[in-house]
Write an enzyme that holds these catalytic residues in place. Structure first.
Site, mmCIF file in Angstrom:
data_model
loop_
_atom_site.group_PDB
_atom_site.id
_atom_site.type_symbol
_atom_site.label_atom_id
_atom_site.label_comp_id
_atom_site.label_asym_id
_atom_site.label_seq_id
_atom_site.Cartn_x
_atom_site.Cartn_y
_atom_site.Cartn_z
ATOM 1 N N TYR A 29 -6.956 5.043 9.824
ATOM 2 C CA TYR A 29 -6.000 5.555 8.816
ATOM 3 C C TYR A 29 -6.529 6.852 8.195
ATOM 4 O O TYR A 29 -7.132 6.841 7.115
ATOM 5 C CB TYR A 29 -5.799 4.518 7.710
ATOM 6 C CG TYR A 29 -5.282 3.183 8.185
ATOM 7 C CD1 TYR A 29 -4.043 3.065 8.817
ATOM 8 C CD2 TYR A 29 -6.025 2.020 7.992
ATOM 9 C CE1 TYR A 29 -3.566 1.831 9.242
ATOM 10 C CE2 TYR A 29 -5.556 0.782 8.409
ATOM 11 C CZ TYR A 29 -4.326 0.702 9.041
ATOM 12 O OH TYR A 29 -3.868 -0.519 9.453
ATOM 13 N N TRP A 35 -0.112 2.848 -1.866
ATOM 14 C CA TRP A 35 -0.673 1.792 -2.733
ATOM 15 C C TRP A 35 -2.168 1.664 -2.571
ATOM 16 O O TRP A 35 -2.870 1.237 -3.477
ATOM 17 C CB TRP A 35 0.089 0.472 -2.626
ATOM 18 C CG TRP A 35 -0.028 -0.393 -1.399
ATOM 19 C CD1 TRP A 35 -0.223 -0.018 -0.119
ATOM 20 C CD2 TRP A 35 0.073 -1.837 -1.397
ATOM 21 N NE1 TRP A 35 -0.234 -1.123 0.709
ATOM 22 C CE2 TRP A 35 -0.050 -2.242 -0.049
ATOM 23 C CE3 TRP A 35 0.271 -2.810 -2.362
ATOM 24 C CZ2 TRP A 35 0.015 -3.590 0.342
ATOM 25 C CZ3 TRP A 35 0.334 -4.152 -1.970
ATOM 26 C CH2 TRP A 35 0.209 -4.528 -0.649
ATOM 27 N N ASP A 36 -2.689 2.104 -1.423
ATOM 28 C CA ASP A 36 -4.156 2.151 -1.282
ATOM 29 C C ASP A 36 -4.742 3.040 -2.373
ATOM 30 O O ASP A 36 -5.754 2.705 -2.992
ATOM 31 C CB ASP A 36 -4.566 2.744 0.075
ATOM 32 C CG ASP A 36 -4.163 1.884 1.251
ATOM 33 O OD1 ASP A 36 -2.952 1.650 1.437
ATOM 34 O OD2 ASP A 36 -5.060 1.449 2.009
ATOM 35 N N GLY A 161 4.076 -2.966 2.647
ATOM 36 C CA GLY A 161 2.618 -2.991 2.690
ATOM 37 C C GLY A 161 2.098 -4.175 3.494
ATOM 38 O O GLY A 161 0.932 -4.255 3.817
ATOM 39 N N ASP A 163 2.842 -5.162 6.721
ATOM 40 C CA ASP A 163 3.584 -4.587 7.843
ATOM 41 C C ASP A 163 4.242 -5.576 8.811
ATOM 42 O O ASP A 163 5.396 -5.430 9.147
ATOM 43 C CB ASP A 163 2.661 -3.673 8.662
ATOM 44 C CG ASP A 163 2.077 -2.552 7.836
ATOM 45 O OD1 ASP A 163 2.122 -2.622 6.588
ATOM 46 O OD2 ASP A 163 1.565 -1.598 8.427
ATOM 47 N N ARG A 196 -3.560 -6.778 15.657
ATOM 48 C CA ARG A 196 -2.539 -5.791 15.258
ATOM 49 C C ARG A 196 -1.135 -6.312 15.581
ATOM 50 O O ARG A 196 -0.971 -7.283 16.310
ATOM 51 C CB ARG A 196 -2.786 -4.473 16.024
ATOM 52 C CG ARG A 196 -4.149 -3.843 15.778
ATOM 53 C CD ARG A 196 -4.287 -3.164 14.435
ATOM 54 N NE ARG A 196 -3.218 -2.232 14.164
ATOM 55 C CZ ARG A 196 -3.053 -1.609 12.992
ATOM 56 N NH1 ARG A 196 -3.884 -1.834 12.005
ATOM 57 N NH2 ARG A 196 -2.055 -0.782 12.815
ATOM 58 N N GLU A 392 -11.204 -4.594 6.540
ATOM 59 C CA GLU A 392 -9.812 -4.378 6.132
ATOM 60 C C GLU A 392 -9.202 -5.707 5.650
ATOM 61 O O GLU A 392 -8.524 -5.754 4.638
ATOM 62 C CB GLU A 392 -9.010 -3.814 7.314
ATOM 63 C CG GLU A 392 -7.587 -3.423 6.955
ATOM 64 C CD GLU A 392 -6.830 -2.786 8.110
ATOM 65 O OE1 GLU A 392 -7.381 -2.738 9.246
ATOM 66 O OE2 GLU A 392 -5.700 -2.327 7.892
HETATM 67 C C1 GLC Z 1 -1.720 -1.034 6.860
HETATM 68 C C2 GLC Z 1 -1.370 -2.025 5.779
HETATM 69 C C3 GLC Z 1 -0.848 -1.291 4.562
HETATM 70 C C4 GLC Z 1 -1.862 -0.249 4.126
HETATM 71 C C5 GLC Z 1 -2.293 0.654 5.281
HETATM 72 C C6 GLC Z 1 -3.472 1.536 4.935
HETATM 73 O O1 GLC Z 1 -0.612 -0.345 7.301
HETATM 74 O O2 GLC Z 1 -0.452 -2.958 6.219
HETATM 75 O O3 GLC Z 1 -0.570 -2.168 3.516
HETATM 76 O O4 GLC Z 1 -1.345 0.512 3.087
HETATM 77 O O5 GLC Z 1 -2.666 -0.116 6.383
HETATM 78 O O6 GLC Z 1 -4.563 0.768 4.507
#
Ligand code: GLC
Length: 425
Positions: A29, A35-36, A161, A163, A196, A392
């Protein structure tokens, strides 16, 4: 012991710090997630208050003109992620996605302000940020609740969030896969594919993106045009809680109009949340707005509702439900009930335990006077870290680490959990 853990957590956060924003983790990522960032700001607030404000400021600087705050801000190009800006094509000067994520920023602002030692400096920052967060909340109710029910729908699983939660399976059945451009996933090169979402789910995610892109990301149209419209109790509860927090802060700043608007949204949302109570399960569950069905999916989305200061008998029932889950796994709170056929202990949001969710459930339970279960959840979260590091997410049965490693928000939650045991929130 706890200081050593805090030091390690700070290192993880610093390693993912890109100056004015953090990436959730290197590789998997590589951008800023909505929201992170808000939750990571809570971690920063214990060792670098200025940096905590900056995290939220950077996020809010990329708010859309219509009020939406996007789920990802693509600050720097990076080929390691799909779907990138070329797929979203949202036309923003710094590219962003075209969907949003849970509205944690309001909650974060309130905690940052309450903790700030220099209240005058905090106030200056709040004066800039609070109206933006309030506008985002208004955007939600205007665009994602067009019939004025008091509850907002998500139009893409990624908005929640959570997913690939089982909550979205039926809703996704209504989403076609025909006609999408061929693509190569990148997530499965960074993380174990068994942890995943599946390829079939990914195709539906991308169909929705292409569909909304075809409507030029016009939020006045997207809700009604989406075949996927799900009302998530956890998502709504976070929004309600953030409206409560904005109302409190607006009062402190002396902006009564904002305070009463925010309070009105929260009150209406909290009342409407009751329509998602599922007596069969003893928890809240998702409502599939497109199909008109209250689902029976026993996921953590319904437990996250605790964050909205639900009625006392609901909070008690949620505690009973979590106690039942604790008989089915060692590490609370699993994202899906281990007794359900769809439970998958390692696959992302279909079973694993996530520290951010634990923190928010505990936060709500403490507010509702359910201290014992809250402490149990927080203590279990730290046991996971000691066993498996800053992953994670975690297998709720074995405690094994899953997904990406050195994760920012996991580290932030460890600092938050260890500190709030001493510092008043
Ligand atoms: C994944 C999670 C999501 C989060 C992202 C980055 O997509 O499902 O909630 O914001 O990763 O950590």
């Amino acid at each position: 012991m706890s200081q050593a853990l805090i030091d390690q957590a700070c290192k993880v956060m610093e390693g993912n710090d890109r100056g004015s924003y953090t990436v959730p983790t290197h590789g998997l990522y590589p951008f800023q997630w909505n929201w992170d960032s808000a939750l990571s700001a809570l971690g920063f607030s214990h060792f670098d208050m200025d940096r905590a404000w900056v995290e939220v400021e950077t996020l809010m600087a990329h708010q859309w003109e219509d009020g939406m705050v996007p789920h990802i801000v693509f600050h720097e190009p990076d080929d390691g992620y799909f779907p990138g800006p070329d797929v979203w094509q949202t036309g923003q000067s710094v590219p962003t996605t075209g969907i949003t994520q849970p509205a944690v920023a309001g909650l974060a602002l309130r905690k940052l302000y309450n903790r700030a030692e220099d209240k005058a400096a905090a106030r200056t920052r709040l004066v800039e940020l609070l109206p933006k967060v309030h506008v985002w909340h208004q955007w939600f109710y205007r665009n994602r609740d067009p019939e004025n029910t008091g509850l907002v729908a998500i139009i893409h699983p990624w908005e929640s969030g959570r997913d690939n939660s089982v909550d979205w399976d039926e809703g996704l059945d209504a989403v076609p896969t025909e006609g999408i451009a061929p693509f190569t996933r990148r997530d499965t090169t960074h993380a174990n594919p068994d942890h995943r979402p599946t390829d079939d789910q990914y195709q539906r995610y991308i169909w929705l993106v292409e569909h909304f892109r075809g409507l030029r990301w016009d939020n006045t149209k997207l809700h009604d045009a989406s075949p996927f419209r799900l009302v998530d109790p956890g998502f709504n509860a976070i929004l309600i809680r953030s409206c409560d927090d904005v109302a409190e802060l607006a009062e402190i700043l002396g902006v009564p109009a904002m305070a009463s608007e925010a309070r009105e949204m929260a009150t209406k949302g909290r009342e409407a949340l009751e329509s998602l109570w599922n007596a069969n399960l003893g928890q809240y569950t998702c409502y599939n707005r497109a199909a008109g069905i209250l689902q029976d999916t026993p996921t953590v989305g319904g437990l996250l509702a605790a964050i909205a200061q639900v009625p006392p008998e609901r909070a008690e029932a949620l505690v009973r439900r979590i106690a039942l889950l604790s008989e089915r796994c060692d590490y609370l709170v699993p994202s899906h009930d281990p007794a359900d056929d769809a439970f998958d202990s390692k696959r992302y949001w279909r079973g694993p335990t996530w520290l951010v969710v634990n923190y928010m459930i505990a936060e709500g339970l403490i507010q509702s006077g359910q201290e014992a279960m809250a402490q149990r959840i927080l203590a279990g979260s730290l046991r996971l870290i000691e066993k498996s590091g800053f992953a994670e997410y975690y297998d709720p049965i074995s405690g094994e680490p899953c997904g990406g490693g050195d994760f920012t928000w996991t580290a932030a939650m460890v600092i938050e959990i260890l500190k709030i045991q001493k510092v008043p929130a």
